[in-house]
Design a protein around this motif. Sequence first.
Motif, mmCIF file in Angstrom:
data_model
loop_
_atom_site.group_PDB
_atom_site.id
_atom_site.type_symbol
_atom_site.label_atom_id
_atom_site.label_comp_id
_atom_site.label_asym_id
_atom_site.label_seq_id
_atom_site.Cartn_x
_atom_site.Cartn_y
_atom_site.Cartn_z
ATOM 1 N N SER A 165 -14.411 94.776 22.293
ATOM 2 C CA SER A 165 -15.170 95.490 23.475
ATOM 3 C C SER A 165 -14.660 96.907 23.695
ATOM 4 N N LYS B 288 -2.195 87.876 10.761
ATOM 5 C CA LYS B 288 -2.972 86.739 10.766
ATOM 6 C C LYS B 288 -4.144 87.128 9.980
ATOM 7 N N GLY B 289 -4.438 88.429 9.913
ATOM 8 C CA GLY B 289 -5.770 88.784 9.249
ATOM 9 C C GLY B 289 -6.730 89.713 10.057
ATOM 10 N N GLU B 290 -6.355 89.951 11.309
ATOM 11 C CA GLU B 290 -7.278 90.438 12.201
ATOM 12 C C GLU B 290 -7.270 92.058 11.912
ATOM 13 N N ALA B 291 -8.671 92.544 12.119
ATOM 14 C CA ALA B 291 -8.997 93.899 11.548
ATOM 15 C C ALA B 291 -8.462 95.042 12.561
ATOM 16 N N ASN C 108 -0.548 80.763 10.278
ATOM 17 C CA ASN C 108 -1.055 80.833 11.724
ATOM 18 C C ASN C 108 0.137 80.623 12.768
ATOM 19 N N THR D 209 -9.032 93.477 20.132
ATOM 20 C CA THR D 209 -9.339 92.793 19.090
ATOM 21 C C THR D 209 -10.499 91.916 19.145
ATOM 22 N N ALA D 210 -11.090 91.780 20.319
ATOM 23 C CA ALA D 210 -12.391 91.053 20.146
ATOM 24 C C ALA D 210 -13.398 92.160 20.222
ATOM 25 N N ASP E 274 -6.296 91.675 23.381
ATOM 26 C CA ASP E 274 -7.493 90.848 23.057
ATOM 27 C C ASP E 274 -8.638 91.533 23.206
ATOM 28 N N ASN F 175 -8.992 99.027 16.393
ATOM 29 C CA ASN F 175 -10.005 97.764 15.833
ATOM 30 C C ASN F 175 -10.372 98.580 14.959
ATOM 31 N N ASN G 231 -12.644 97.638 13.022
ATOM 32 C CA ASN G 231 -14.292 97.151 12.655
ATOM 33 C C ASN G 231 -15.025 97.815 13.715
#
Lengths: 560, 357
Positions: B239, B257-260, B29, B236-237, B233, B160, B162
């Motif tokens: 929206s 870091k592992g974000e999708a 991290n 990533t979140a 962001d 993103n 996801n």
Amino acid sequence: MTTPAAPVTPGRRRRVGDPSLGLLLLLLVGVAAPLIAVLVRAVTGYDGQPSALGELADPSNLRILTNTVLLGAMVVVFSTLLAAPLAFLMSWTTMREHRWIDVAIMIPFMTPPYVASLAWLDFTRAGGLAEQLFGSVGRLISDGIHTPAGMALIMACEVFPFLYLILRNYLDTLPASSDEMARISGASAWQRFSRILAPLTTSSFSLGALIVFIRAAGEFGAPVTIGNQIGFPVLVSKVYADVTIDPLDFPSAAAFSSVLLALGVTVWGAQQWIGRKQTPFGGRASRRTTVSLGPARIAGWAWFAAVAILAIVIPYVSVLLGAMTMLRSQPLSLNNLTFDYFGIVLRPDGGLSALLNSAGFSLVSATLATVLGVGVALVVAKRRTTSARAIDMLAVAPDTVPAIVLAIGFIFFWNARWMPATPYNTGWMLIIAYTIIFLPMVVQNVKSARSGIDDRLLEAATMSGAGAWASFRRVTLPLLVPGIVSGWLLAFLIGIREVVLSSLVRPASMDLLSPWIISEFDQGHRAEAMAMTVIGVAGSTIVLVAIEAWRRHQSEKRFG
Amino acid sequence: MIRPLIAVSGVALTVMALAGCGSVDAPANAEAPTPAAPAADSAIAWEAPEGLEGELTIYSANPQGLTDDLVKEFSDATGVTVNVFTGETGKITAKLDAEWENPQADMVYLASWAPASKYADAGRTLSYQPFGYDSINPEWIGPDDAFIGRDGSALALVVNTNVTDQVPADWADLTDAVYKDQVIMPDPRESGTARDLITALVSSQGEDATWELFDDLFDNGMVVQGANGPALDDVTAGSHAVVLGGVDYSAYSAVDKGEALQVVLPASGTTVSPRPIFILKDAQNVENAKAFEDFMFSAEGQAISAANYMIPSQPEVAVADGAQALSDITLLDYDLDDVAANGADVLDQFVERYLNS
């Protein structure tokens, strides 16, 4: 029937002649010189760029100016709605027994405004918490925030504690007899409010509203981030674009900042006129007023709950979740939450030095600003000479222009080639800069406290044989303590969360809290940034609680 | 008495419950991956010069982690005290401009070409050919060696995964119905790179084709909002699904870091922004500044940039795992100086067409 003696004390005026000149000089060097250094570029141009005065005549600027005034007015209205009832409840009713409310109300003030804006934007984004929790009502809330009024509400949430402190301190000094006399004479609640309470508090309120207005007019955060999105340009948007976005145009920024300064001075003049009448209370020892609310007590608690949800709960749910989220793209679950970031940011090579530096500098500067502020408030109290007015205006001027323009002014003035010795690039520059921007809030608090002291108390002291210093130390100073303490506290809290001057004027290689937090956001370390915000606010709360406890102790000694 | 006790016990219980949840691996991290050591016979392997002393003041508009790594390695090796001043580009240029009559900085490391170009035109920079000059990417060398891009970042489509499983391949794909209301673009009034992208598209495809593309994108519900960081962001979140013109290094860092997230370099071409460094003409510590610039273009200095997900200007230094090398990136047809010159006009047109509703 004897004619009442005129309350003139020429002796006191003689005593404060010299300090006023010294103060004027200090303020001229500290405030006027940097302001002039940057604003004069509007006329003279800078670095090959021509004078920008011609730009001001552009008709589209009238719309920008109107927007700015409208925004300022809306923020004042919302702040009053938030602060005034709470000040009344916490001063004149039994709700004041609940001391934690005082602490809770200060939390929005401790939050860096850019973090609060980010938290609100996060709360209201598509698929964010507002939608998840409240469904279509959530969308309504989101749409509501993205309007000028919504923006004004968010800005009011950050600044209303200042108005609250001024009003509460002043209400504490209003003697119970004024209200009780009216009640006994048969006045209704509305009459007591409109004929006694409101006129008495007008002067203090105007002191607070002045600062709220000019801060709203000069504020960067929400008006630029949200304002750009909704197409509501204000003067500050233009100034920031000119100063930070290529191509830089200092003369244009200076020209628009001059407009802001002129706006601030106009509002200051209006406040001087509004607050011109002093209302003596008779100088007798006074009891604090207590009004019993009866069933209306529920309304009081409901109001506090509404303010708390708006100003504390919603932003902090976002901030706390942000501080504990490991992966932003994964849904909320216990597996995705951790406390580790709080430990990570407090490592020595992390933000710990930033936190300690900010705390140290804020402490020193707040104390310096308070000493200066007491001097200013005493000199300008009840005096109408030119130098007193000049000092008063200079003490308020730092808040009228955007902080980045003031920062550039500091650089122009203190980094000039002709300066023989300069604190620029040392820690002292930061202390000077902080002290100057703390001054407006501190001065207003102390002035408001000073207006609550009846001159007859000082006359009594003089008649009893006290010299100037003794009368100051044993009569004026103790009575000013609530205002001084509130002013110091506000100054300290601003210093901890201040971002612009801390970014531009600090010596190289010195870490400070808000620039550190912003740098973490920029690097995508959102959780670390939020965690550090929480730690900063928690630390500030500890300081606040300690000071509140001491203030309560003093207040009980005075009012019983 | 009772109420505080209840409050404290409530908090303690919550803390204990939450303590059972996830924890962070600190290395993944906090720090960037360690830079690769250069090849033993590399022509640009660095040797710390002897006999340097004193200070050096550098203003840097680059990510704190990158600047700190560079400064630490240089200052450990040479013993020079480096005073670092970091901030966003806007604050750095504001401070520089305000200090011009009495400059405090020795060298400046910016994140965009246009401001450096302006300073060079004004004659404020020192022309210098650093160590390793011959192998530097020639496109990134400013006129008369006044300033040189030492690393760069590309703009990409950041998806993103996801939110959507349809991964676009090019800018125009985002006009597809699949991406309705799912696209966000950084506001060019706040993001210099977004502005450069629009200008480069105009330069490469012509005005009509560019405005037609944006007309279709806005009809498809594209939103323009925020600086680079907030726009990324937002995606990533979850929206929105795609950032149009996301900065690559932030995205790569999040992916690690592992974000999708998935970073896609558009097929028809994109912009790569070189990040220039220059020495001020009136610098007080010119020798130290030159030594630092030499370090920055050496294999070791370039490896630090690569470890921070930047594209090195020395082709022999490899990019980080998962990132795209410069040779693999298709570029739009544009010239850096033209983009710098025309940026303001194109921005005005864009704002008038699409943002002044």
